[in-house]
Design a protein around this motif. Structure first.
Motif: not given
Length: 79
Positions: A64-72
């Motif tokens: 989930r943290a990785c997905a948020r970073s990718m989105l940012a």
């Protein structure tokens, strides 16, 4: 009426919660209200983001943290 965008430099409203809690429903109800007030609105639904940006990730804390970073990164690249 002066458009709200002239006073608004940017804002993110991020709804969080469990799956099926009504985040998308709330967002879809709020979107036209904000538009009617003159705010530019961009909706990023987590299910759509996951389907197109990070489909190989699961719902673990790390993924989930990785997905948020990718989105940012994606948002910053298009801003």
């Amino acid at each position: 009426m002066q458009e709200a965008t002239s006073a608004c430099k940017g804002l993110v409203v991020w709804f969080t919660g469990l799956s099926g809690a009504g985040k998308t429903t709330l967002c879809r109800a709020l979107e036209p209200e904000l538009r009617a007030m003159g705010y530019p609105v961009e909706v990023l639904d987590g299910d759509d983001v996951r389907r197109h940006l990070s489909r190989d990730l699961d719902f673990s804390k790390a993924d989930r943290a990785c997905a948020r970073s990718m989105l940012a990164v994606r948002i910053n690249a298009t801003s």
